[in-house]
Design an enzyme around this catalytic site. Sequence first.
Site, PDB file in Angstrom:
ATOM      1  N   CYS A 174      58.238   0.898  10.221  1.00 36.12           N
ATOM      2  CA  CYS A 174      58.348  -0.711  10.572  1.00 36.12           C
ATOM      3  C   CYS A 174      57.726  -1.476   9.574  1.00 36.12           C
ATOM      4  CB  CYS A 174      57.676  -0.775  11.959  1.00 36.12           C
ATOM      5  SG  CYS A 174      59.035  -0.418  13.458  1.00 36.12           S
ATOM      6  N   GLN A 221      55.881   5.594  21.522  1.00 36.02           N
ATOM      7  CA  GLN A 221      56.265   6.891  20.615  1.00 36.02           C
ATOM      8  C   GLN A 221      56.167   8.580  21.082  1.00 36.02           C
ATOM      9  OE1 GLN A 221      57.673   7.587  17.442  1.00 36.02           O
ATOM     10  NE2 GLN A 221      57.639   5.341  16.388  1.00 36.02           N
ATOM     11  N   HIS A 227      64.769   3.691  21.933  1.00 38.64           N
ATOM     12  CA  HIS A 227      65.601   3.701  20.585  1.00 38.64           C
ATOM     13  C   HIS A 227      64.413   5.153  19.812  1.00 38.64           C
ATOM     14  CE1 HIS A 227      63.651   1.375  17.474  1.00 38.64           C
ATOM     15  NE2 HIS A 227      62.865   0.619  18.468  1.00 38.64           N
TER      16      HIS A 227
END
Length: 390
Positions: free
Chosen positions: A329, A180, A202
Amino acid sequence: MKIGGYFDYNAGTPQSDGVKKAMMAAMELFANPSATYPSAVRSKTLIQQARQNVARLIGAEPEQIVFTSGGTESNNWILHSIMERASKGTVFVTTAIEHDAILSSGRIFCDQSDHFMYVVLPTHEGIVTAGNVAEICGIHSVSLLSVMLANNETGAIQPIADIAKVAKKKGAFFHVDAVQAAGKIPIDVNALGCDSLTLSAHKFYGPKGIGALYLRDPQNFSPFIIGGGQENGLRAGTENITGIAGFGVAAAEVFETLETRIKHNQSIRKVILAALDTKKIPYIINGPTDDRFVMANTLNLSFPGFRAEALVVRLGICNDIAVSLGSACSTNKDRRHSHVLQAMGLDEERLVSAIRISFGTFTEVNDAKLLVSGLEEALVMSQGIAEGGR
Ligand code: PLP
């Protein structure tokens, strides 16, 4: 959906134009990089260039970067690699706020082996202190310590350099999940003092399904995936050239413009908070209150008295705005609340009313204002429904 209504950058960012262009060009390179003819050499050169860009992003050497399928694989690799060769009965220490790629895989691994797992709790603001890590590490024989650099739900930046000292003192291998943090705050593996570090493209404008593992001493590692000897024998399988091309460009773009991106996120954050204040919408920030310890792009907010699900659904349906309930997630799992916010000790009212707003380079000031207007409508509407039902 319009890109401006997208406030879930921590789940995955849109790809930049530069990334898309590089990937389109890489699609023309069909030769297998392991071959020796000129077209194959072009594929190989592309991979080398991308490796340099990724290394530069984190202050590493290209030889220390191994391409993987992403953050999950990199984290699993380290866990297995270190713990499988650790002496029986030794301990894996991590924190209660990690992603499941560390927490769940660690739990399953330790349940099925002769190892133990201990989890360090964060403060009320979501920060894991070196003192708390030292306390747990002090009473065990620790083989692996894994701590994330920045949390995906609250944006809390962890004191990694201090924690590294604890690991060093204990002689434990120190892994950092920087999935992150990359592209949002500066990263220097040497300043952090870690032995390995995970990246995923991503999360910073690159494609999905490609990431990397930084290894301080790659020669000390054995492969997690075995086959044709690619990636210096460390990660077999014909390279994902298109993904690697996009990853390399994403790494270069965020490295070269990081300061501007951080300032941009800070200004969007200010606009959102100021609009909430102007509209007199009561909220509580879940996470560090000191801006130095939080990634500017992440706002985890509770709206006491409301249900986050209702707000998120209404924003999506009525305003075409995407925000998250917590970790994207973990929404696939049968969990009542965010394990991160729970570990921080938040009360039920804050837990049920928490939403995560995350934004980035493509978010404009007007998007931020529209988000708060949509939120205001959703709150009024939810209140009306709640009162009507009484
Ligand atoms: N680690 C953290 C902190 C994450 O936020 C995520 C994804 O959200 C991952 C690991 C998993 O990365 P990937 O999606 O590349 O497997």
